[in-house]
Design a protein around this motif. Structure first.
Motif, PDB file in Angstrom:
ATOM      1  N   GLY A 254       0.812  -1.212   0.000  1.00 55.89           N
ATOM      2  CA  GLY A 254       0.000   0.000   0.000  1.00 55.89           C
ATOM      3  C   GLY A 254       0.841   1.256   0.000  1.00 55.89           C
ATOM      4  O   GLY A 254       1.945   1.284  -0.539  1.00 55.89           O
ATOM      5  N   THR A 255       0.337   2.275   0.639  1.00 54.76           N
ATOM      6  CA  THR A 255       0.987   3.583   0.637  1.00 54.76           C
ATOM      7  C   THR A 255       1.549   3.904   2.006  1.00 54.76           C
ATOM      8  O   THR A 255       0.873   3.734   3.027  1.00 54.76           O
ATOM      9  CB  THR A 255      -0.027   4.670   0.229  1.00 54.76           C
ATOM     10  N   ALA A 256       2.800   4.346   2.027  1.00 62.07           N
ATOM     11  CA  ALA A 256       3.421   4.777   3.280  1.00 62.07           C
ATOM     12  C   ALA A 256       3.008   6.212   3.564  1.00 62.07           C
ATOM     13  O   ALA A 256       3.148   7.091   2.701  1.00 62.07           O
ATOM     14  CB  ALA A 256       4.937   4.678   3.177  1.00 62.07           C
ATOM     15  N   ILE A 257       2.486   6.435   4.749  1.00 64.14           N
ATOM     16  CA  ILE A 257       2.042   7.775   5.119  1.00 64.14           C
ATOM     17  C   ILE A 257       2.926   8.318   6.238  1.00 64.14           C
ATOM     18  O   ILE A 257       3.606   7.570   6.946  1.00 64.14           O
ATOM     19  CB  ILE A 257       0.570   7.783   5.548  1.00 64.14           C
ATOM     20  N   SER A 258       2.880   9.636   6.410  1.00 62.63           N
ATOM     21  CA  SER A 258       3.693  10.287   7.428  1.00 62.63           C
ATOM     22  C   SER A 258       2.952  10.476   8.738  1.00 62.63           C
ATOM     23  O   SER A 258       3.573  10.671   9.786  1.00 62.63           O
ATOM     24  CB  SER A 258       4.162  11.645   6.910  1.00 62.63           C
ATOM     25  N   GLY A 259       1.623  10.433   8.668  1.00 56.97           N
ATOM     26  CA  GLY A 259       0.843  10.731   9.860  1.00 56.97           C
ATOM     27  C   GLY A 259       0.531  12.204   9.994  1.00 56.97           C
ATOM     28  O   GLY A 259      -0.236  12.604  10.877  1.00 56.97           O
ATOM     29  N   MET A 296       8.973   6.674  11.556  1.00 58.93           N
ATOM     30  CA  MET A 296       8.269   6.491  12.826  1.00 58.93           C
ATOM     31  C   MET A 296       6.875   5.928  12.592  1.00 58.93           C
ATOM     32  O   MET A 296       6.406   5.051  13.330  1.00 58.93           O
ATOM     33  CB  MET A 296       8.178   7.820  13.569  1.00 58.93           C
ATOM     34  N   LYS A 297       6.210   6.407  11.557  1.00 52.31           N
ATOM     35  CA  LYS A 297       4.869   5.914  11.250  1.00 52.31           C
ATOM     36  C   LYS A 297       4.914   4.448  10.806  1.00 52.31           C
ATOM     37  O   LYS A 297       4.052   3.645  11.198  1.00 52.31           O
ATOM     38  CB  LYS A 297       4.249   6.781  10.147  1.00 52.31           C
ATOM     39  N   ALA A 298       5.939   4.096   9.998  1.00 54.91           N
ATOM     40  CA  ALA A 298       6.072   2.709   9.543  1.00 54.91           C
ATOM     41  C   ALA A 298       6.385   1.783  10.717  1.00 54.91           C
ATOM     42  O   ALA A 298       5.835   0.675  10.822  1.00 54.91           O
ATOM     43  CB  ALA A 298       7.164   2.612   8.484  1.00 54.91           C
ATOM     44  N   LEU A 299       7.252   2.213  11.611  1.00 56.86           N
ATOM     45  CA  LEU A 299       7.604   1.401  12.781  1.00 56.86           C
ATOM     46  C   LEU A 299       6.398   1.210  13.689  1.00 56.86           C
ATOM     47  O   LEU A 299       6.206   0.131  14.272  1.00 56.86           O
ATOM     48  CB  LEU A 299       8.749   2.067  13.547  1.00 56.86           C
ATOM     49  N   ALA A 300       5.581   2.249  13.833  1.00 61.89           N
ATOM     50  CA  ALA A 300       4.381   2.142  14.655  1.00 61.89           C
ATOM     51  C   ALA A 300       3.416   1.114  14.085  1.00 61.89           C
ATOM     52  O   ALA A 300       2.613   0.522  14.831  1.00 61.89           O
ATOM     53  CB  ALA A 300       3.699   3.500  14.766  1.00 61.89           C
ATOM     54  N   GLY A 301       3.493   0.885  12.773  1.00 57.44           N
ATOM     55  CA  GLY A 301       2.650  -0.112  12.131  1.00 57.44           C
ATOM     56  C   GLY A 301       3.255  -1.500  12.128  1.00 57.44           C
ATOM     57  O   GLY A 301       2.722  -2.398  11.451  1.00 57.44           O
ATOM     58  N   GLY A 302       4.377  -1.703  12.828  1.00 52.53           N
ATOM     59  CA  GLY A 302       4.980  -3.026  12.939  1.00 52.53           C
ATOM     60  C   GLY A 302       5.997  -3.365  11.870  1.00 52.53           C
ATOM     61  O   GLY A 302       6.467  -4.500  11.786  1.00 52.53           O
ATOM     62  N   PHE A 328      12.831   6.336  18.735  1.00 55.70           N
ATOM     63  CA  PHE A 328      13.150   5.178  17.907  1.00 55.70           C
ATOM     64  C   PHE A 328      13.559   3.977  18.748  1.00 55.70           C
ATOM     65  O   PHE A 328      13.385   2.828  18.334  1.00 55.70           O
ATOM     66  CB  PHE A 328      14.272   5.527  16.927  1.00 55.70           C
ATOM     67  N   ALA A 329      14.108   4.229  19.934  1.00 54.29           N
ATOM     68  CA  ALA A 329      14.605   3.138  20.766  1.00 54.29           C
ATOM     69  C   ALA A 329      13.488   2.191  21.191  1.00 54.29           C
ATOM     70  O   ALA A 329      13.736   0.995  21.424  1.00 54.29           O
ATOM     71  CB  ALA A 329      15.320   3.698  21.989  1.00 54.29           C
ATOM     72  N   GLN A 330      12.275   2.683  21.286  1.00 54.97           N
ATOM     73  CA  GLN A 330      11.173   1.846  21.757  1.00 54.97           C
ATOM     74  C   GLN A 330      10.830   0.723  20.780  1.00 54.97           C
ATOM     75  O   GLN A 330      10.158  -0.244  21.141  1.00 54.97           O
ATOM     76  CB  GLN A 330       9.929   2.708  21.980  1.00 54.97           C
ATOM     77  N   HIS A 331      11.308   0.832  19.545  1.00 53.79           N
ATOM     78  CA  HIS A 331      10.986  -0.171  18.531  1.00 53.79           C
ATOM     79  C   HIS A 331      12.024  -1.292  18.465  1.00 53.79           C
ATOM     80  O   HIS A 331      11.913  -2.179  17.611  1.00 53.79           O
ATOM     81  CB  HIS A 331      10.833   0.494  17.167  1.00 53.79           C
ATOM     82  N   GLY A 332      13.028  -1.263  19.337  1.00 51.55           N
ATOM     83  CA  GLY A 332      13.979  -2.359  19.447  1.00 51.55           C
ATOM     84  C   GLY A 332      14.707  -2.656  18.153  1.00 51.55           C
ATOM     85  O   GLY A 332      15.149  -1.746  17.437  1.00 51.55           O
ATOM     86  N   GLU A 360      17.521 -10.437   4.659  1.00 52.43           N
ATOM     87  CA  GLU A 360      17.640 -11.242   5.875  1.00 52.43           C
ATOM     88  C   GLU A 360      16.815 -10.686   7.036  1.00 52.43           C
ATOM     89  O   GLU A 360      16.273 -11.453   7.827  1.00 52.43           O
ATOM     90  CB  GLU A 360      19.114 -11.341   6.283  1.00 52.43           C
ATOM     91  N   ARG A 361      16.730  -9.369   7.133  1.00 52.19           N
ATOM     92  CA  ARG A 361      16.005  -8.766   8.251  1.00 52.19           C
ATOM     93  C   ARG A 361      14.603  -8.306   7.861  1.00 52.19           C
ATOM     94  O   ARG A 361      13.791  -7.995   8.729  1.00 52.19           O
ATOM     95  CB  ARG A 361      16.795  -7.593   8.833  1.00 52.19           C
ATOM     96  N   GLY A 362      14.326  -8.238   6.572  1.00 55.16           N
ATOM     97  CA  GLY A 362      12.975  -7.911   6.118  1.00 55.16           C
ATOM     98  C   GLY A 362      12.572  -6.469   6.297  1.00 55.16           C
ATOM     99  O   GLY A 362      11.386  -6.180   6.544  1.00 55.16           O
ATOM    100  N   VAL A 363      13.520  -5.533   6.160  1.00 53.21           N
ATOM    101  CA  VAL A 363      13.144  -4.122   6.271  1.00 53.21           C
ATOM    102  C   VAL A 363      12.274  -3.723   5.083  1.00 53.21           C
ATOM    103  O   VAL A 363      12.417  -4.244   3.982  1.00 53.21           O
ATOM    104  CB  VAL A 363      14.384  -3.202   6.351  1.00 53.21           C
ATOM    105  N   SER A 364      11.343  -2.811   5.321  1.00 51.92           N
ATOM    106  CA  SER A 364      10.447  -2.340   4.259  1.00 51.92           C
ATOM    107  C   SER A 364      10.676  -0.882   3.909  1.00 51.92           C
ATOM    108  O   SER A 364      10.086  -0.379   2.960  1.00 51.92           O
ATOM    109  CB  SER A 364       8.990  -2.529   4.688  1.00 51.92           C
TER     110      SER A 364
END
Length: 499
Positions: A254-259, A296-302, A328-332, A360-364
């Motif tokens: 889908g579409t990445a949003i900024s919030g 930050m918005k992408a990380l909040a979405g998992g 950012f630290a809260q997302h481990g 290998e890590r699956g970053v998006s």
């Protein structure tokens, strides 16, 4: 009669000791053939040759390292610096008679060069017959060249050695340090494959090392230059990224949003998966903050994200983000921040790092901050464009949302970019400073977006303790992008400080 082992067509290649080099060679060295490994002193030839023999030792094969230039103690010491042990690898240290301290070895009647070359080659053949190795390293041909004394005799002697090793089924690596290049004695036509190691001394920073395969008969090897480095543990090779080899259908996320509603509206709803967005503007205009907002918005979405910084330290990044309300630290481990030094990092290594995190890590989502720093890692601008074309195409094919930060020269007025990457990017965000009512303001606009519509308006935005805020279109200004606008509205239409 000497035993001759003809390799079958389906015989797999012989590992070189480097998985990446095996990939470049489309399967490693050819079984039972002679290969040439050439490069200037210090380029890593001995290290790569030892990796080849250690890999063979690990498979239970018999190995032999014939050295005419380095002593056994030197080889053992070099191996120790990489944490290796050469136990189980045969080392034959050959000292020509003229270099021996034993006076009985010296000749005074016949020409020493005739006797020395013949004896040297015979010693090698006798040792091979005795050990019966399957993998051999002959180091180096420069000593044979000196003993031969002439191009024709040198070429014939190398040809004789080639036939000798081939008839005994040895997978052989000839090492040549290129101390004396002779066009009429070029060995490329004699051997099955040629690998050259090159190193370029930079004016500042670490030297650049590149590997190139000149030939490998019967193989569709990967041509071109491939970066490599010498680390504790051996040569680490980074195959040149070819985006067409990684083309796949990805699941559209889908579409990445900024919030930030106004910013997403400016971009026609957000940034599409599998696209790259270039954020351009002067220093301090908020380019990195903009990329961080999307992350930050992408990380909040998992999701997982990778932020590569050429200009900012890890400590400053997290402190600045915290000051903007971004933790950012809260997302481990779903968020990775990498600080890289463009003076030490090769472009090939950078591509390899990004590929590792994607596959290998699956970053998006990936951000490069900034391309001005990345450009310093490249010798010339045209190579940066080619490198970025392959990298961006690869990321797009994997469905990754990519943000590229590019600092422009200047602060207010006419701006210049150190390199033009607008045609490579799917979307371009332009940031500017402008003056209004005695204050320095910021403006943002979308120059292009390939995958959909976007606003043509110019909006003001602010960065404060609450993060990023975007205002309404600056309809009462003219010439905002010049940095010296003409204002025809009222001050109340601009964003104000929050108390």
């Amino acid at each position: 009669m000497p035993r001759k082992q003809e390799p079958r067509p389906d015989t797999p290649g012989v590992p070189t000791g480097s998985k990446a080099l095996d990939e470049i060679l489309a399967g490693g060295y050819a079984h039972g053939r002679v290969h040439l490994l050439e490069g200037r002193p210090g380029s890593g030839k001995t290290t790569l040759a030892l990796q080849f023999l250690m890999a063979a030792r690990g498979r239970g094969e018999t190995t032999l390292y014939v050295t005419l230039s380095e002593g056994r103690d030197e080889l053992v010491q070099s191996a120790k610096t990489h944490g290796w042990s050469l136990d189980g690898i045969g080392i034959y240290e050959l000292i020509p008679p003229e270099l021996s301290l034993d006076s009985s070895q010296h000749q005074s009647v016949v020409y020493s060069s005739d006797l020395e070359l013949g004896e040297t080659v015979q010693f090698v053949m006798d040792e091979v017959e005795k050990v019966k190795p399957t993998c051999v390293v002959f180091d180096s041909l420069s000593d044979i060249r000196l003993l031969a004394g002439g191009a024709l005799r040198y070429r014939r002697q190398v040809l004789a050695l080639k036939h000798f090793f081939h008839q005994r089924g040895c997978t052989t690596v000839f090492v040549d340090d290129l101390t004396e290049e002779m066009d009429d004695a070029n060995l490329h036509s004699l051997v099955h494959g040629v690998v050259r190691l090159d190193q370029t001394i930079a004016i500042y920073g670490a030297e650049r090392r590149r590997l190139r395969v000149f030939k490998m008969r019967g193989r569709d090897f990967r041509s071109g230059s491939h970066d490599y480095i010498i680390r504790t543990g051996g040569l680490e090779v980074f195959p040149r990224l070819v985006a067409s080899e990684h083309n796949r259908e990805f699941d559209d996320q889908g579409t990445a949003i900024s919030g930030v509603e106004e910013l997403d509206r400016l971009l026609g709803g957000g940034v599409d998966s599998g696209t790259s967005t270039l954020i351009m503007g002067p220093a301090g205009s908020g380019k990195s903050t903009l990329a961080m907002q999307y992350m930050m918005k992408a990380l909040a979405g998992g999701e997982r994200a990778l932020f590569i910084s050429f200009d900012e330290t890890r400590r400053n990044f997290f402190r600045r983000a915290e000051g903007l309300g971004m933790d950012f630290a809260q997302h481990g481990d779903r968020f990775t921040f990498l600080q890289v030094d463009p003076a030490e990092l090769s472009p090939g290594e950078l591509s390899n790092i990004i590929r590792g995190h994607v596959e290998e890590r699956g970053v998006s989502m990936v951000a490069l901050d900034s391309l001005s720093g990345y450009q310093n890692a490249m010798p010339e601008e045209q190579f940066l464009l080619l490198q970025m074309h392959e990298l961006l195409t690869y990321l797009n094919q994997q469905g990754i949302v990519t943000f590229l930060v590019l600092a422009q020269h200047g602060l207010v007025g006419h701006m210049q970019s150190p390199v033009d990457l607008t045609y490579l990017s799917d979307a371009v965000l332009l940031l500017r400073f402008f003056e209004a009512f005695g204050e320095l303001k910021r403006a943002i606009s979308v120059v292009k977006k390939r995958t959909g519509g976007h606003e043509a308006s110019i909006r003001e935005y602010r960065i404060d303790r609450d993060g990023l805020r975007v205002g309404e279109p600056l309809r009462h200004f003219s010439g905002v992008m010049t940095g010296v606008p003409t204002f025809v509205g009222s001050e109340g239409e601009l964003l104000q400080d929050r108390m």
